[in-house]
Design an enzyme around this catalytic site. Structure first.
Site, short mmCIF file in Angstrom:
data_model
loop_
_atom_site.label_atom_id
_atom_site.label_comp_id
_atom_site.label_asym_id
_atom_site.label_seq_id
_atom_site.Cartn_x
_atom_site.Cartn_y
_atom_site.Cartn_z
N MET A 69 -5.44 -10.10 -11.40
CA MET A 69 -4.82 -9.77 -12.69
C MET A 69 -5.26 -10.79 -13.73
O MET A 69 -4.95 -11.98 -13.62
CB MET A 69 -3.30 -9.72 -12.55
N CYS B 90 -11.86 -1.84 -14.86
CA CYS B 90 -11.19 -2.32 -16.08
C CYS B 90 -11.31 -1.30 -17.20
O CYS B 90 -12.42 -0.89 -17.57
CB CYS B 90 -11.79 -3.66 -16.52
N LYS C 200 -13.69 -2.75 -6.59
CA LYS C 200 -12.38 -2.21 -6.98
C LYS C 200 -12.59 -1.20 -8.10
O LYS C 200 -13.28 -1.49 -9.07
CB LYS C 200 -11.46 -3.34 -7.44
N GLY D 198 -1.58 0.19 -6.56
CA GLY D 198 -0.87 0.96 -7.57
C GLY D 198 0.53 1.32 -7.17
O GLY D 198 0.73 2.07 -6.20
N ASP D 199 1.50 0.76 -7.89
CA ASP D 199 2.91 1.13 -7.76
C ASP D 199 3.51 0.83 -6.40
O ASP D 199 4.44 1.51 -5.96
CB ASP D 199 3.10 2.62 -8.08
N GLY E 154 0.42 -5.89 -7.27
CA GLY E 154 0.10 -6.51 -8.54
C GLY E 154 1.35 -6.89 -9.31
O GLY E 154 1.97 -7.94 -9.08
C1 LIG Z 1 -1.91 -8.00 -16.46
C2 LIG Z 1 -2.86 -7.26 -15.55
C3 LIG Z 1 -4.16 -7.70 -15.43
C4 LIG Z 1 -5.05 -7.04 -14.58
N1 LIG Z 1 -6.30 -7.54 -14.42
C5 LIG Z 1 -7.15 -6.98 -13.51
C6 LIG Z 1 -8.41 -7.56 -13.21
O1 LIG Z 1 -8.78 -8.62 -13.76
N2 LIG Z 1 -9.21 -6.93 -12.31
C7 LIG Z 1 -8.82 -5.78 -11.68
O2 LIG Z 1 -9.57 -5.24 -10.88
N3 LIG Z 1 -7.61 -5.22 -11.91
C8 LIG Z 1 -6.77 -5.80 -12.79
N4 LIG Z 1 -5.52 -5.26 -12.98
C9 LIG Z 1 -5.10 -4.09 -12.18
C10 LIG Z 1 -4.36 -4.55 -10.91
O3 LIG Z 1 -5.21 -5.27 -10.06
C11 LIG Z 1 -3.77 -3.35 -10.15
O4 LIG Z 1 -4.81 -2.53 -9.69
C12 LIG Z 1 -2.81 -2.52 -11.01
O5 LIG Z 1 -1.93 -3.37 -11.73
C13 LIG Z 1 -1.99 -1.54 -10.19
O6 LIG Z 1 -1.23 -2.20 -9.21
P1 LIG Z 1 0.36 -2.53 -9.39
O7 LIG Z 1 1.04 -1.24 -9.68
O8 LIG Z 1 0.71 -3.14 -8.07
O9 LIG Z 1 0.48 -3.48 -10.54
C14 LIG Z 1 -4.64 -5.90 -13.85
C15 LIG Z 1 -3.33 -5.45 -14.00
C16 LIG Z 1 -2.44 -6.11 -14.83
C17 LIG Z 1 -1.03 -5.60 -14.93
#
Ligand SMILES: Cc1cc2nc3c(=O)[nH]c(=O)nc-3n(C[C@H](O)[C@H](O)[C@H](O)COP(=O)(O)O)c2cc1C
Length: 375
Positions: free
Chosen positions: A48, A131, A170, A232-233, A255
């Site tokens: 993140m 991204c 990813k 995701g989620d 995340g």
């Molecule tokens: C603040 C933030 C920054 C993120 N930065 C990246 C990143 O640098 N690289 C990446 O592959 N995904 C990034 N993501 C996506 C997360 O890795 C993840 O796939 C996404 O948040 C869904 O998972 P979650 O529902 O558990 O948050 C980011 C997500 C958030 C919320």
């Protein structure tokens, strides 16, 4: 009439599909592998941007993540030896196994970045094809590569040929809502050398709205013979188990649920985890503040940490005015003092925590920036 009928059919079909998938029980505490790298649990801490600093990753490992990831690092920044970008390659001894994620659109530059990541001591090189942010996509990097399979495969193959480490990718489901691009692209990336795929099954357009559609994760698992990580989620043990069982994914990625809440990780790997006390929360936050200051320096850390105060102290744990007060403080010393005043028992917890941690000076393997000539 037609719309209602077709909607009904769609719902029934997806339900049938879900029921017909094999249900596999996976022990969240069991180990698995990406290439030669052994990963001790089925929990992966998500990359993140603006969050995944060393302190976050080390904490993630302590609370049960089997694999942690850096935030995305610009291959152009590494190529130009940008000092701040090089700083993302600082790896601590106690965060392994660790994936460092790179983004970019030029295969040779990505290959060079991968070599730097390997030299810095990472265990896995992860490539970002997910991204959705315009600043990144307009350079042809991130999620746009989902629509450019030849270049995406070219990047994976250049990176895989450049390093001995396993390479993972990813991605999102595609650019537009309902896209299934990832299902076509995934096998191609594996042929190009990807040893693992992570899927966040939202479109780039969706950003973080709607829901991650893990029926797509299950389809991807069917199509490739490398481990797939579901992202995701996933916010609870029940959800983690359900996603693993219905998709066949090797691991789940956590995340947002872990932002300011490492206890979410331990609650997923260990079902009997009690809620943290106020003292434990304050102590973890103080430790996080101290480590972040060591990594980023006081000036950068003051701004960086503000969002973490609400994350740690929210969820009804501390009163709202207290969180607001912390955000206004000018130094991290003041923050620490204020936290200890609000939860005096945190001092003992902190001491215990620090005793258990490896000595920071021994652990921090500072990247020899001079190797790369970075300023
Ligand atoms: C603040 C933030 C920054 C993120 N930065 C990246 C990143 O640098 N690289 C990446 O592959 N995904 C990034 N993501 C996506 C997360 O890795 C993840 O796939 C996404 O948040 C869904 O998972 P979650 O529902 O558990 O948050 C980011 C997500 C958030 C919320």
């Amino acid at each position: 009439m037609v719309a209602v009928a077709s909607k009904g059919v769609k719902v029934r079909k997806s339900l049938l599909a879900r029921l017909s998938w094999p249900s596999v029980d996976v022990d969240l505490r069991s180990s698995w592998r990406i290439g030669t790298v052994e990963i001790p649990t089925r929990l992966v801490l998500a990359p993140m941007a603006g969050v995944s600093v060393q302190a976050f990753r080390r904490q993630g490992r302590r609370f049960g993540a089997g694999l942690v990831c850096s935030e995305m690092v610009s291959c152009a920044g590494l190529h130009h030896r940008n000092e701040r970008t090089l700083g993302y390659l600082r790896i601590a001894g106690d965060e392994h196994p660790l994936a460092v994620q790179i983004f970019g659109s030029d295969p040779p530059v990505m290959a060079e970045a991968a070599r730097m990541v390997a030299d810095a001591g990472a265990d896995i090189v992860d490539i970002n094809f997910g991204c959705p942010v315009r600043k990144v996509t307009k350079t042809g990097a991130g999620a746009t590569l989902l629509e450019n399979p030849a270049r995406a495969a070219g990047i994976v193959s250049a990176v895989a040929n450049a390093v001995d480490l396993p390479v993972s990718v990813k991605m999102r489901r595609g650019l537009e809502d309902g896209a299934r691009t990832c299902l076509e692209l995934g096998p191609r990336l594996v042929d190009a050398g990807a040893a693992s795929l992570t899927l966040h099954p939202r479109s780039a357009r969706q950003m973080y709205t709607g829901e991650a559609d893990h029926t797509l994760t299950a389809e991807l698992v069917e199509r490739v013979d490398v481990p797939v990580i579901a992202s995701g989620d996933i916010t609870s043990r029940a959800r983690a188990e359900a996603v693993l069982a219905t998709t066949g994914a090797a691991a789940v990625m956590i995340g947002r649920a872990a932002q300011g809440n490492p206890w979410a990780l331990s609650a997923i790997v260990d079902d009997a985890m009690p809620e943290p006390t106020r003292e434990e929360i304050a102590a973890e936050l103080i430790l996080f503040v101290r480590e972040t200051v060591r990594e980023l320096g006081e000036q950068r850390a003051v701004g960086f940490l503000k969002k973490f105060y609400s994350w740690y102290l929210g969820r009804g744990r501390f009163p709202r005015p207290f969180k607001q007060e912390l955000v206004l403080l000018q130094t991290t010393e003041d923050v620490e003092r204020r936290l200890l005043a609000a939860a005096p028992g945190a001092r003992d917890v902190l001491e215990r925590l620090e005793d258990e941690l490896p000595n920071g000076d021994e652990v921090l393997l500072d990247l020899p920036i001079s190797v790369y000539g970075g300023g």
